[in-house]
Design a protein around this motif. Structure first.
Motif, PDB file in Angstrom:
ATOM      1  N   ASP A 129       0.839  -1.190   0.000  1.00 47.61           N
ATOM      2  CA  ASP A 129       0.000   0.000   0.000  1.00 47.61           C
ATOM      3  C   ASP A 129       0.881   1.249   0.000  1.00 47.61           C
ATOM      4  OD1 ASP A 129      -2.367  -1.475   0.136  1.00 47.61           O
ATOM      5  OD2 ASP A 129      -2.263  -1.602   2.322  1.00 47.61           O
ATOM      6  N   GLY A 130       0.294   2.338  -0.450  1.00 52.46           N
ATOM      7  CA  GLY A 130       0.985   3.618  -0.355  1.00 52.46           C
ATOM      8  C   GLY A 130       1.884   3.919  -1.537  1.00 52.46           C
ATOM      9  N   ARG A 131       2.625   5.019  -1.393  1.00 51.27           N
ATOM     10  CA  ARG A 131       3.498   5.510  -2.460  1.00 51.27           C
ATOM     11  C   ARG A 131       4.981   5.337  -2.109  1.00 51.27           C
ATOM     12  NH1 ARG A 131       2.224   6.562  -7.137  1.00 51.27           N
ATOM     13  NH2 ARG A 131       3.659   8.307  -7.318  1.00 51.27           N
ATOM     14  N   ARG A 132       5.291   4.958  -0.888  1.00 44.47           N
ATOM     15  CA  ARG A 132       6.684   4.797  -0.480  1.00 44.47           C
ATOM     16  C   ARG A 132       6.991   3.312  -0.279  1.00 44.47           C
ATOM     17  NH1 ARG A 132       8.867   9.259   0.630  1.00 44.47           N
ATOM     18  NH2 ARG A 132      10.173   9.204   2.456  1.00 44.47           N
ATOM     19  N   ASN A 133       8.228   2.962  -0.555  1.00 42.97           N
ATOM     20  CA  ASN A 133       8.690   1.575  -0.359  1.00 42.97           C
ATOM     21  C   ASN A 133       7.759   0.562  -1.036  1.00 42.97           C
ATOM     22  OD1 ASN A 133      10.847   2.518   1.296  1.00 42.97           O
ATOM     23  ND2 ASN A 133       9.391   2.687   2.985  1.00 42.97           N
ATOM     24  N   ARG A 134       7.365   0.875  -2.259  1.00 42.15           N
ATOM     25  CA  ARG A 134       6.438   0.007  -2.980  1.00 42.15           C
ATOM     26  C   ARG A 134       7.145  -1.249  -3.499  1.00 42.15           C
ATOM     27  NH1 ARG A 134       3.810   3.938  -7.238  1.00 42.15           N
ATOM     28  NH2 ARG A 134       5.966   4.633  -7.323  1.00 42.15           N
ATOM     29  N   ILE A 135       6.383  -2.317  -3.557  1.00 44.85           N
ATOM     30  CA  ILE A 135       6.876  -3.597  -4.056  1.00 44.85           C
ATOM     31  C   ILE A 135       5.875  -4.107  -5.086  1.00 44.85           C
ATOM     32  CG2 ILE A 135       7.460  -5.987  -3.458  1.00 44.85           C
ATOM     33  CD1 ILE A 135       8.174  -4.959  -0.648  1.00 44.85           C
ATOM     34  N   TRP A 136       6.411  -4.650  -6.196  1.00 48.32           N
ATOM     35  CA  TRP A 136       5.582  -5.179  -7.266  1.00 48.32           C
ATOM     36  C   TRP A 136       5.867  -6.660  -7.443  1.00 48.32           C
ATOM     37  CZ3 TRP A 136       7.895  -0.489  -7.226  1.00 48.32           C
ATOM     38  CH2 TRP A 136       7.075   0.634  -7.412  1.00 48.32           C
ATOM     39  N   GLN A 137       4.863  -7.355  -7.953  1.00 48.17           N
ATOM     40  CA  GLN A 137       4.984  -8.797  -8.147  1.00 48.17           C
ATOM     41  C   GLN A 137       4.510  -9.180  -9.545  1.00 48.17           C
ATOM     42  OE1 GLN A 137       3.767 -11.659  -4.992  1.00 48.17           O
ATOM     43  NE2 GLN A 137       2.073 -12.074  -6.391  1.00 48.17           N
ATOM     44  N   ALA A 138       5.248 -10.101 -10.164  1.00 49.50           N
ATOM     45  CA  ALA A 138       4.838 -10.693 -11.435  1.00 49.50           C
ATOM     46  C   ALA A 138       4.041 -11.949 -11.109  1.00 49.50           C
ATOM     47  CB  ALA A 138       6.065 -11.012 -12.281  1.00 49.50           C
ATOM     48  N   GLU A 139       2.730 -11.795 -11.059  1.00 49.99           N
ATOM     49  CA  GLU A 139       1.855 -12.877 -10.621  1.00 49.99           C
ATOM     50  C   GLU A 139       1.982 -14.114 -11.499  1.00 49.99           C
ATOM     51  OE1 GLU A 139      -0.461 -15.186  -8.480  1.00 49.99           O
ATOM     52  OE2 GLU A 139       0.163 -13.198  -7.821  1.00 49.99           O
ATOM     53  N   ASP A 140       2.194 -13.928 -12.804  1.00 50.38           N
ATOM     54  CA  ASP A 140       2.331 -15.090 -13.695  1.00 50.38           C
ATOM     55  C   ASP A 140       3.486 -15.983 -13.260  1.00 50.38           C
ATOM     56  OD1 ASP A 140       0.227 -14.152 -15.240  1.00 50.38           O
ATOM     57  OD2 ASP A 140       1.522 -13.281 -16.785  1.00 50.38           O
ATOM     58  N   VAL A 141       4.611 -15.382 -12.886  1.00 49.78           N
ATOM     59  CA  VAL A 141       5.781 -16.165 -12.477  1.00 49.78           C
ATOM     60  C   VAL A 141       5.522 -16.822 -11.125  1.00 49.78           C
ATOM     61  CG1 VAL A 141       8.234 -16.091 -11.895  1.00 49.78           C
ATOM     62  CG2 VAL A 141       7.382 -14.762 -13.828  1.00 49.78           C
ATOM     63  N   VAL A 142       4.933 -16.088 -10.217  1.00 49.47           N
ATOM     64  CA  VAL A 142       4.612 -16.663  -8.903  1.00 49.47           C
ATOM     65  C   VAL A 142       3.672 -17.852  -9.078  1.00 49.47           C
ATOM     66  CG1 VAL A 142       3.497 -16.217  -6.679  1.00 49.47           C
ATOM     67  CG2 VAL A 142       5.051 -14.513  -7.666  1.00 49.47           C
ATOM     68  N   GLN A 143       2.705 -17.737  -9.962  1.00 47.79           N
ATOM     69  CA  GLN A 143       1.782 -18.842 -10.230  1.00 47.79           C
ATOM     70  C   GLN A 143       2.536 -20.044 -10.794  1.00 47.79           C
ATOM     71  OE1 GLN A 143      -1.556 -17.920 -12.782  1.00 47.79           O
ATOM     72  NE2 GLN A 143      -1.962 -20.067 -13.147  1.00 47.79           N
ATOM     73  N   MET A 144       3.459 -19.813 -11.731  1.00 45.91           N
ATOM     74  CA  MET A 144       4.252 -20.921 -12.303  1.00 45.91           C
ATOM     75  C   MET A 144       5.079 -21.613 -11.218  1.00 45.91           C
ATOM     76  SD  MET A 144       3.574 -21.056 -15.515  1.00 45.91           S
ATOM     77  CE  MET A 144       2.021 -20.209 -15.548  1.00 45.91           C
ATOM     78  N   LEU A 145       5.648 -20.821 -10.301  1.00 43.56           N
ATOM     79  CA  LEU A 145       6.443 -21.397  -9.211  1.00 43.56           C
ATOM     80  C   LEU A 145       5.560 -22.179  -8.243  1.00 43.56           C
ATOM     81  CD1 LEU A 145       8.870 -18.414  -8.550  1.00 43.56           C
ATOM     82  CD2 LEU A 145       9.400 -20.584  -9.699  1.00 43.56           C
TER      83      LEU A 145
END
Length: 157
Positions: A129-145
């Protein structure tokens, strides 16, 4: 991730999950080995190894399909940071601006532009959440794993 951290030059195949699914059988095989009968221990190592290799190949095929799909969705010139970020996400599916900046050797602003392009393309999603210290995830890769792990667990039974 191990290769990205320069801890290995090739991918490690997780054979241990197959070895440990039936510890009693594995211990019996070790006992046979100590008695001079090599066949049970060789079989107990070889069979999970073949399963792990097959599972690994499936993961590679799945990730190659994801990469091909992503390449069609990224609207940027060929050598752009966004395309380089696609390759990074296959090895490291959860990123922040600092990681992209340091790994790809770009400015924070250029890293953010690439991240935003991949968000717009539906490849990355912000998981904080928010605008600081943001983290993004590639859901397709997480799903494959996750599917890879489920297949490995399923083979153990």
């Amino acid at each position: 991730m191990l290769r990205g951290g320069q801890l290995t030059r090739s991918v490690a195949v997780p054979v241990s999950a197959g070895l440990l699914h039936d510890t009693a059988e594995y211990c019996d095989a070790l006992g046979e080995y100590r008695s001079g009968n090599v066949e049970p221990v060789v079989r107990s190592i070889a069979e999970p190894s073949f399963g792990a290799v097959a599972n690994g190949r499936t993961l590679v095929e799945d990730l190659e399909a994801v990469r091909a799909d992503w390449r069609t969705r990224v609207t940027a010139r060929r050598g752009a940071t966004a395309h380089r970020l696609v390759d990074l996400l296959l090895r490291q599916p959860v990123v922040d601006n600092k990681l992209v900046t340091s790994t790809l050797g770009v400015t924070g602003a250029n890293a953010q532009i690439a991240i935003d392009r991949l968000v717009d393309a539906g490849i990355l999603a912000q998981i904080t959440d928010g605008r600081r210290n943001r983290i993004w995830q590639a859901e397709d890769v997480v799903q494959m794993l996750d599917e890879f792990a489920a297949r490995a667990k399923h083979r153990r039974h």
